[in-house]
Scaffold this active site. Structure first.
Site, PDB file in Angstrom:
ATOM      1  N   ASP A 108      10.346  -5.791   4.131  1.00  0.00           N
ATOM      2  CA  ASP A 108       9.948  -4.703   5.061  1.00  0.00           C
ATOM      3  C   ASP A 108       9.199  -3.697   3.850  1.00  0.00           C
ATOM      4  O   ASP A 108       8.408  -4.093   3.180  1.00  0.00           O
ATOM      5  CB  ASP A 108      10.893  -3.963   5.779  1.00  0.00           C
ATOM      6  CG  ASP A 108      10.626  -2.928   6.670  1.00  0.00           C
ATOM      7  OD1 ASP A 108      10.016  -3.165   7.756  1.00  0.00           O
ATOM      8  OD2 ASP A 108      10.607  -1.660   6.527  1.00  0.00           O
ATOM      9  N   HIS A 308      11.900  -9.945  12.475  1.00  0.00           N
ATOM     10  CA  HIS A 308      11.541  -9.333  11.569  1.00  0.00           C
ATOM     11  C   HIS A 308      12.840  -9.152  10.460  1.00  0.00           C
ATOM     12  O   HIS A 308      12.443  -9.240   9.135  1.00  0.00           O
ATOM     13  CB  HIS A 308      11.286  -7.861  11.956  1.00  0.00           C
ATOM     14  CG  HIS A 308      11.064  -6.963  10.772  1.00  0.00           C
ATOM     15  ND1 HIS A 308      10.003  -6.844  10.030  1.00  0.00           N
ATOM     16  CD2 HIS A 308      11.712  -5.948  10.314  1.00  0.00           C
ATOM     17  CE1 HIS A 308       9.625  -6.001   9.220  1.00  0.00           C
ATOM     18  NE2 HIS A 308      10.842  -5.113   9.409  1.00  0.00           N
TER      19      HIS A 308
END
Length: 330
Positions: A108, A308
């Site tokens: 991320d 994610h």
């Protein structure tokens, strides 16, 4: 008292001096240094499944708390959260451990930090692994202007929502635990909204991000009560401003890195993404550009059916890919 949650055994916690005061890190194993950098809204703990696996494979695995998170220093000024500052923190860790050059792996926002570690300090970082967020070279339009255009005026992109100081904090901090559970669930493969449902990356006029999170009783398989206790406990103690300031510094990065526009990262690299992650699908053009932007790319995989939180949703597969890549560097 909340349960402290599962933590990897045989790890060592350190506080080392950094440009902003201190950097908290957690390490396991011995061998070549592999620095692990988390994203939003996480901590070193998001690498809890990687630390023992990398240690067992013969590496010194070190997971940091980014500036603004956990036990690391939390400067007040937005300017302190520029990429150049976060890179300086990672350089300080490597130098304090006496392990240059090192491998850096990020997820991320941590992937963006890791890529810029390699770009800005190639003598310190010999290879770079990127999880979930592909490398996009500096340059292009001002970020805040790009984000403001997303949503077509009917909705507001979450990055724009985060950029106004105090606004997201007013949503999150009254009930950090449930907000984190909802945010994690919204971007996890097994609890994300069905195709065609309102996109949780956007906010309706007058609304909040929470409005589009999964129902409270829907939790991703990787997120048990104990894991959530750890994350919530950290942010209930620190607040969210330090973490959110990373979003608020993006235009400063754009200015800082203007002379690096289009610059590739040339070290040996790896990319792992999830097929159901918006970071992978929205940035498909960035992945297609890897032959130019990541000419040292040795391993690139998109994990089918993964969201994610890739190293927490698919720890065994991620660990296998990481070890294979790391072994290829020697």
């Amino acid at each position: 008292m909340p349960h402290p949650g599962p933590r990897p055994t045989d790890v060592t916690h350190h506080l080392i001096p950094g440009p902003a005061g201190r950097v908290h890190l957690v390490e396991q194993g011995s061998g070549p240094l592999v620095l692990l950098v988390h994203g939003f809204p996480e901590s070193w703990y998001s690498w809890r499944r990687q630390l023992p696996a990398l240690a067992a494979a013969g590496y010194r695995a070190v997971a940091v708390d980014l500036r603004g998170y956990g036990r690391s220093s939390k400067p007040e000024a937005v300017e302190a959260y520029r990429l150049s500052e976060l890179v300086a923190d990672q350089v300080a860790v490597v130098e304090a451990l006496g392990e240059a050059p090192a491998v850096v792996i990020g997820h991320d926002w941590g992937a963006t930090v890791a890529a810029h570690c390699a770009l800005l300090r190639p003598e310190v970082f010999r290879a770079v692994g990127l999880l979930s967020v592909p490398y996009t070279p500096p340059g292009g339009p001002r970020p805040s202007e790009v984000f403001a255009q997303l949503g077509g005026g009917a909705e507001e992109f979450y990055v724009s929502y985060f950029q106004e100081p105090g606004r997201a904090e007013r949503e999150i901090e009254p009930d950090v635990r449930s907000w984190l559970a909802g945010f994690y669930g919204a971007l996890s493969a097994d609890t994300m909204a069905a195709p065609g449902a309102p996109d949780p990356h956007f906010v309706s006029p007058g609304g909040t991000l929470r409005d589009r999170f999964p129902a409270a009783d829907r939790r991703p398989a990787w997120l048990g009560e104990a894991e959530l206790d750890v994350y919530a406990g950290e942010f209930e103690r620190t607040g969210l401003t330090g973490a959110l300031n990373r979003y608020r510094a993006m235009d400063l990065d754009w200015k800082d890195l203007a002379d690096r526009a289009g610059a590739p990262v040339t070290q040996p690299s790896l990319f792992l993404g999830g097929s159901l992650d918006a970071s992978t699908t929205w940035l498909a053009d960035a992945i297609e550009a890897f032959p130019t932007t990541l000419p040292g790319l040795r391993s690139s995989h998109v994990l089918e059916g993964c969201g994610h939180w890739i190293q927490q949703e698919r720890p065994e597969e991620v660990n296998r890919r990481l070890v294979e890549w790391l072994d290829s560097l020697s």
